[in-house]
Scaffold this motif. Structure first.
Motif, PDB file in Angstrom:
ATOM      1  N   ARG A   1      40.840  90.421  83.507  1.00 21.74           N
ATOM      2  CA  ARG A   1      40.092  91.689  83.427  1.00 21.74           C
ATOM      3  C   ARG A   1      38.728  91.572  84.097  1.00 21.74           C
ATOM      4  O   ARG A   1      38.308  92.474  84.821  1.00 21.74           O
ATOM      5  CB  ARG A   1      39.918  92.104  81.959  1.00 21.74           C
ATOM      6  CG  ARG A   1      41.100  92.896  81.448  1.00 21.74           C
ATOM      7  CD  ARG A   1      40.832  93.473  80.065  1.00 21.74           C
ATOM      8  NE  ARG A   1      41.821  92.864  79.188  1.00 21.74           N
ATOM      9  CZ  ARG A   1      41.563  92.122  78.121  1.00 21.74           C
ATOM     10  NH1 ARG A   1      40.346  91.933  77.721  1.00 21.74           N
ATOM     11  NH2 ARG A   1      42.538  91.591  77.429  1.00 21.74           N
ATOM     12  N   ARG A   2      38.043  90.457  83.860  1.00 24.86           N
ATOM     13  CA  ARG A   2      36.720  90.275  84.448  1.00 24.86           C
ATOM     14  C   ARG A   2      36.806  90.228  85.974  1.00 24.86           C
ATOM     15  O   ARG A   2      36.004  90.848  86.680  1.00 24.86           O
ATOM     16  CB  ARG A   2      36.079  88.980  83.919  1.00 24.86           C
ATOM     17  CG  ARG A   2      34.665  88.750  84.421  1.00 24.86           C
ATOM     18  CD  ARG A   2      33.976  87.581  83.754  1.00 24.86           C
ATOM     19  NE  ARG A   2      34.799  86.398  83.540  1.00 24.86           N
ATOM     20  CZ  ARG A   2      35.037  85.470  84.465  1.00 24.86           C
ATOM     21  NH1 ARG A   2      34.542  85.592  85.683  1.00 24.86           N
ATOM     22  NH2 ARG A   2      35.767  84.416  84.176  1.00 24.86           N
ATOM     23  N   ILE A   3      37.809  89.540  86.506  1.00 23.56           N
ATOM     24  CA  ILE A   3      37.966  89.448  87.966  1.00 23.56           C
ATOM     25  C   ILE A   3      38.282  90.823  88.548  1.00 23.56           C
ATOM     26  O   ILE A   3      37.712  91.229  89.562  1.00 23.56           O
ATOM     27  CB  ILE A   3      39.069  88.427  88.332  1.00 23.56           C
ATOM     28  CG1 ILE A   3      38.601  87.011  87.974  1.00 23.56           C
ATOM     29  CG2 ILE A   3      39.458  88.532  89.797  1.00 23.56           C
ATOM     30  CD1 ILE A   3      39.679  85.954  88.085  1.00 23.56           C
ATOM     31  N   ILE A   4      39.183  91.537  87.885  1.00 24.12           N
ATOM     32  CA  ILE A   4      39.537  92.873  88.372  1.00 24.12           C
ATOM     33  C   ILE A   4      38.316  93.792  88.342  1.00 24.12           C
ATOM     34  O   ILE A   4      38.045  94.511  89.301  1.00 24.12           O
ATOM     35  CB  ILE A   4      40.707  93.462  87.549  1.00 24.12           C
ATOM     36  CG1 ILE A   4      41.978  92.671  87.852  1.00 24.12           C
ATOM     37  CG2 ILE A   4      40.895  94.940  87.831  1.00 24.12           C
ATOM     38  CD1 ILE A   4      43.152  93.013  86.960  1.00 24.12           C
ATOM     39  N   ARG A   5      37.576  93.755  87.236  1.00 26.29           N
ATOM     40  CA  ARG A   5      36.371  94.589  87.147  1.00 26.29           C
ATOM     41  C   ARG A   5      35.369  94.216  88.225  1.00 26.29           C
ATOM     42  O   ARG A   5      34.756  95.087  88.842  1.00 26.29           O
ATOM     43  CB  ARG A   5      35.718  94.439  85.771  1.00 26.29           C
ATOM     44  CG  ARG A   5      36.460  95.154  84.682  1.00 26.29           C
ATOM     45  CD  ARG A   5      35.754  94.999  83.351  1.00 26.29           C
ATOM     46  NE  ARG A   5      36.569  95.509  82.276  1.00 26.29           N
ATOM     47  CZ  ARG A   5      36.611  94.999  81.063  1.00 26.29           C
ATOM     48  NH1 ARG A   5      35.856  93.957  80.756  1.00 26.29           N
ATOM     49  NH2 ARG A   5      37.377  95.530  80.146  1.00 26.29           N
TER      50      ARG A   5
ATOM     51  N   ASP B   1      32.742  95.557  93.227  1.00 27.28           N
ATOM     52  CA  ASP B   1      32.388  95.232  94.616  1.00 27.28           C
ATOM     53  C   ASP B   1      32.875  96.313  95.575  1.00 27.28           C
ATOM     54  O   ASP B   1      32.178  96.701  96.514  1.00 27.28           O
ATOM     55  CB  ASP B   1      32.980  93.868  95.024  1.00 27.28           C
ATOM     56  CG  ASP B   1      32.297  92.710  94.342  1.00 27.28           C
ATOM     57  OD1 ASP B   1      31.179  92.902  93.787  1.00 27.28           O
ATOM     58  OD2 ASP B   1      32.871  91.595  94.347  1.00 27.28           O
ATOM     59  N   GLU B   2      34.086  96.806  95.332  1.00 28.19           N
ATOM     60  CA  GLU B   2      34.623  97.859  96.169  1.00 28.19           C
ATOM     61  C   GLU B   2      33.800  99.147  96.062  1.00 28.19           C
ATOM     62  O   GLU B   2      33.514  99.791  97.058  1.00 28.19           O
ATOM     63  CB  GLU B   2      36.082  98.159  95.778  1.00 28.19           C
ATOM     64  CG  GLU B   2      37.085  97.333  96.508  1.00 28.19           C
ATOM     65  CD  GLU B   2      38.498  97.805  96.235  1.00 28.19           C
ATOM     66  OE1 GLU B   2      38.771  99.030  96.307  1.00 28.19           O
ATOM     67  OE2 GLU B   2      39.336  96.944  95.950  1.00 28.19           O
TER      68      GLU B   2
ATOM     69  N   ARG C   1      30.674  99.366  95.286  1.00 26.38           N
ATOM     70  CA  ARG C   1      29.385  99.183  95.957  1.00 26.38           C
ATOM     71  C   ARG C   1      29.526  99.303  97.469  1.00 26.38           C
ATOM     72  O   ARG C   1      28.660  99.832  98.150  1.00 26.38           O
ATOM     73  CB  ARG C   1      28.788  97.824  95.600  1.00 26.38           C
ATOM     74  CG  ARG C   1      28.013  97.856  94.304  1.00 26.38           C
ATOM     75  CD  ARG C   1      27.268  96.577  94.044  1.00 26.38           C
ATOM     76  NE  ARG C   1      27.734  96.101  92.749  1.00 26.38           N
ATOM     77  CZ  ARG C   1      28.271  94.929  92.493  1.00 26.38           C
ATOM     78  NH1 ARG C   1      28.390  94.032  93.429  1.00 26.38           N
ATOM     79  NH2 ARG C   1      28.680  94.615  91.298  1.00 26.38           N
ATOM     80  N   SER C   2      30.620  98.797  97.998  1.00 30.88           N
ATOM     81  CA  SER C   2      30.796  98.855  99.451  1.00 30.88           C
ATOM     82  C   SER C   2      31.100 100.276  99.919  1.00 30.88           C
ATOM     83  O   SER C   2      30.824 100.619 101.061  1.00 30.88           O
ATOM     84  CB  SER C   2      31.906  97.904  99.900  1.00 30.88           C
ATOM     85  OG  SER C   2      33.155  98.329  99.407  1.00 30.88           O
ATOM     86  N   ILE C   3      31.665 101.087  99.048  1.00 28.92           N
ATOM     87  CA  ILE C   3      31.944 102.474  99.405  1.00 28.92           C
ATOM     88  C   ILE C   3      30.654 103.289  99.433  1.00 28.92           C
ATOM     89  O   ILE C   3      30.454 104.117 100.290  1.00 28.92           O
ATOM     90  CB  ILE C   3      32.968 103.107  98.431  1.00 28.92           C
ATOM     91  CG1 ILE C   3      34.308 102.408  98.592  1.00 28.92           C
ATOM     92  CG2 ILE C   3      33.110 104.602  98.646  1.00 28.92           C
ATOM     93  CD1 ILE C   3      35.352 102.854  97.588  1.00 28.92           C
ATOM     94  N   HIS C   4      29.742 103.052  98.526  1.00 30.84           N
ATOM     95  CA  HIS C   4      28.517 103.842  98.442  1.00 30.84           C
ATOM     96  C   HIS C   4      27.513 103.334  99.376  1.00 30.84           C
ATOM     97  O   HIS C   4      26.930 102.874  99.976  1.00 30.84           O
ATOM     98  CB  HIS C   4      27.941 103.823  97.020  1.00 30.84           C
ATOM     99  CG  HIS C   4      28.826 104.549  96.056  1.00 30.84           C
ATOM    100  ND1 HIS C   4      29.177 105.855  96.171  1.00 30.84           N
ATOM    101  CD2 HIS C   4      29.445 104.120  94.913  1.00 30.84           C
ATOM    102  CE1 HIS C   4      29.954 106.216  95.166  1.00 30.84           C
ATOM    103  NE2 HIS C   4      30.131 105.158  94.377  1.00 30.84           N
TER     104      HIS C   4
END
Length: 85
Positions: free
Chosen positions: A70-74, A79-80, A82-85
């Motif tokens: 869960r922690r890795i997925i979160r 990260d995704e 942040r890269s979108i915004h």
């Protein structure tokens, strides 16, 4: 039972000696078997303790594995975002 003479021991004395010798041999064999059995019991106790520790470690790993996933997925999801915004 026997004395220092030229006489040969009689049949009764020989039978008694044979009986005692057989009993001593059995007692020695039983002592060796008992010792081996005690050693095996101690080895099994050690193995049982090691298995209990291993089982505990596996159970701990199974409990924390979903949390780690869960922690890795979160983290990846964050990260995704942040890269979108």
């Amino acid at each position: 039972m026997f004395t220092k003479t030229d006489k040969k021991p009689d049949e009764r004395n020989l039978k008694t000696l044979e009986t005692l010798t057989a009993q001593v041999a059995l007692a020695i064999e039983n002592a060796l078997l008992f010792s081996a059995m005690q050693k095996e019991v101690e080895e099994r106790k050690i193995a049982e303790k090691e298995l209990i520790v291993s089982k505990h470690n596996i159970e701990e790993s199974e409990e924390t594995f979903p949390q780690v996933v869960r922690r890795i997925i979160r983290s990846d999801f964050a990260d995704e975002r942040r890269s979108i915004h």
